[in-house]
Scaffold this active site. Structure first.
Site, PDB file in Angstrom:
ATOM      1  N   ASP A  84       0.862  -0.939  -0.122  1.00  0.00           N
ATOM      2  CA  ASP A  84       0.040   0.085   0.042  1.00  0.00           C
ATOM      3  C   ASP A  84       1.007   1.001   0.201  1.00  0.00           C
ATOM      4  O   ASP A  84       1.783   1.373   0.574  1.00  0.00           O
ATOM      5  CB  ASP A  84      -1.344  -0.258   1.477  1.00  0.00           C
ATOM      6  CG  ASP A  84       0.088  -0.565   2.778  1.00  0.00           C
ATOM      7  OD1 ASP A  84       0.804  -0.916   2.454  1.00  0.00           O
ATOM      8  OD2 ASP A  84      -0.922   0.311   3.616  1.00  0.00           O
ATOM      9  N   GLU A  88      -0.348  -1.873   5.147  1.00  0.00           N
ATOM     10  CA  GLU A  88       0.047  -1.923   6.203  1.00  0.00           C
ATOM     11  C   GLU A  88      -0.171  -1.141   7.040  1.00  0.00           C
ATOM     12  O   GLU A  88       0.388  -0.375   7.923  1.00  0.00           O
ATOM     13  CB  GLU A  88       1.607  -2.064   6.073  1.00  0.00           C
ATOM     14  CG  GLU A  88       2.608  -3.001   7.078  1.00  0.00           C
ATOM     15  CD  GLU A  88       2.872  -1.256   8.169  1.00  0.00           C
ATOM     16  OE1 GLU A  88       3.228  -1.407   9.179  1.00  0.00           O
ATOM     17  OE2 GLU A  88       3.032   0.262   7.297  1.00  0.00           O
TER      18      GLU A  88
HETATM   19 ZN   LIG Z   1       5.064   3.169   6.786  1.00  0.00          ZN
HETATM   20 ZN   LIG Z   2       6.530   0.574   5.658  1.00  0.00          ZN
END
Ligand SMILES: [Zn+2]
Ligand SMILES: [Zn+2]
Length: 397
Positions: free
Chosen positions: A83, A141
């Site tokens: 991401d 994440e």
């Molecule tokens: Zn980050």
């Molecule tokens: Zn990262």
């Protein structure tokens, strides 16, 4: 030719593709849980090297296996996150983000392209290692509850179940060509705190007529720091920081309530819970003793990240074989959060740093900044290194 030499050669051979993939991902970033095109791209690339990915895990996550000899003997998981962040890129580069306000400012484009090349290398030498490599490409994440936690819930650590997990993250503070490791506690748990102190507002000239939430909230902030200095074991790192304090009165008007927001970070799950109980008790107690109330809401984030010491020692010495002793460095604790921590709570894990800094070329900006970039020669190192670390770890039974 030794396996090490083969991996190093393949890594060099595939480096240009790794850079091209990284640039494609960098130019086409997608936010957390929205990595649709990215996941399609990863699936296509995996199929192109002959793998058969499982798609749609936790939305956009994927996994794939590469079986070596005796595939059931041991399984290692290799993880990349996919991401990007809601940041407007300020770099003037040919691969600049084509989506204004979305940017790969944490290097997850690098992690994804690097793992794709690692997959290619491992697939090319599948007859020369024991066991199975499980590739994990995860969403989100950067956003709670974290793609890692959802992928684990959806079974990514089953069928086959990895004995250990490796994760790699770019490091703009480490010169390109170097790799960093740390055994044991490495990154922090992250909980967000939202406090509301309710008093009774009124005219600033009549303090006897009000229950002043500004003063009470100030006492709470000062008091809570003593949990860190007096209740925490000095050997147990943790941080309590407040970045938002809203008292919306004016010079002579005391407001009815004050809101405070902060972050609570630890390297120990027991202390994380114990500290939160103390924070709640003290905040409520201070408010009550001064005639007000305090409500604390906690948004739980990621757990703390622990690098299993034995695995980390083995991985580090494998890195020394690959890179040379002078290029393998020790990392300090870092109180930032990282959702790789979820894996580290349930399976032996090692999360290490890939140097991407190049001062001479001005590549020095930190992650999560609009000018973050990497020295792409890191992609001549990252993919092969991870392949080598996996192969060496699979030898351990
Ligand atoms: Zn980050
Ligand atoms: Zn990262």
């Amino acid at each position: 030719m030794s396996v090490l030499e083969k991996i190093q050669n393949l890594s060099k051979q595939y480096a240009a593709d790794a850079v091209q993939n990284r640039r494609h991902l960098h130019a086409n970033p997608e936010l957390s849980f929205e990595e649709f095109k990215t996941a399609e791209f990863v699936a296509r690339e995996l199929r192109a090297i002959g793998l058969n990915p499982v798609e749609g895990i936790a939305g956009t996550g994927l996994s794939a296996v590469i079986e070596g000899r005796n595939p059931a003997s041991k399984v290692i998981g290799l993880r990349a996150d996919m991401d990007a962040l809601p940041i407007l890129e300020a770099n003037d580069v040919p691969y600049k983000s084509t989506r204004p306000g979305v940017m790969h400012a944490c290097g997850h484009d690098v992690h994804t392209s690097s793992l794709l090349s690692t997959a290619r290398i491992l697939n090319a030498i599948r007859n020369e290692f024991e066991g199975t490599v499980k590739l994990v490409f995860q969403p989100a994440e950067e956003k709670a509850p974290g793609g890692a936690s959802l992928m684990i819930k959806e079974g990514v650590l089953q069928n086959p179940a990895p004995h250990s997990m490796l994760g790699q993250h770019v490091a703009p503070n480490i010169p390109v060509g170097k790799i960093g490791f740390r055994e044991g506690m490495y990154m922090a748990s992250t909980d967000e705190l939202f406090l509301t102190v309710k008093g009774k507002g009124g005219h600033g000239a009549m303090p006897d007529q009000v229950i002043d939430p500004v003063l009470i909230a100030s006492h709470i902030i000062v008091g809570l720091q003593q949990i860190i200095s007096r209740n925490r074991k000095p050997s147990n790192p943790s941080v309590l920081s407040f970045g938002r304090f809203i008292a919306d009165g004016v010079t002579n008007v005391i407001p009815n309530e004050v809101t405070i927001q902060g972050t609570w970070r630890c390297m120990d799950e027991e202390w994380r819970a114990d500290g939160l109980t103390r924070i709640r008790k003290m905040a409520e107690g201070i408010a009550e003793s001064m005639g007000a109330t305090c409500i604390l809401e906690v948004v739980k984030g990621y757990p703390f990240l622990k690098n299993e010491p034995e695995l980390t020692r083995r991985t580090k010495s494998a890195a020394v074989q690959y890179m040379g002793e002078e290029n393998v460095i020790d990392l300090d604790l870092w109180m930032a959060g990282e959702d790789f921590a979820f894996y580290s709570q349930v399976v032996d894990s090692c999360f290490y740093r890939l140097g991407t800094r190049n001062e001479a070329r001005g590549i020095v900006s930190g992650v999560h900044t609009p000018t973050f970039d990497i020295d792409e020669s890191a992609l001549t190192i990252g993919p092969g290194l991870m392949a080598w670390l996996a192969v060496q770890e699979l030898k351990e039974v």
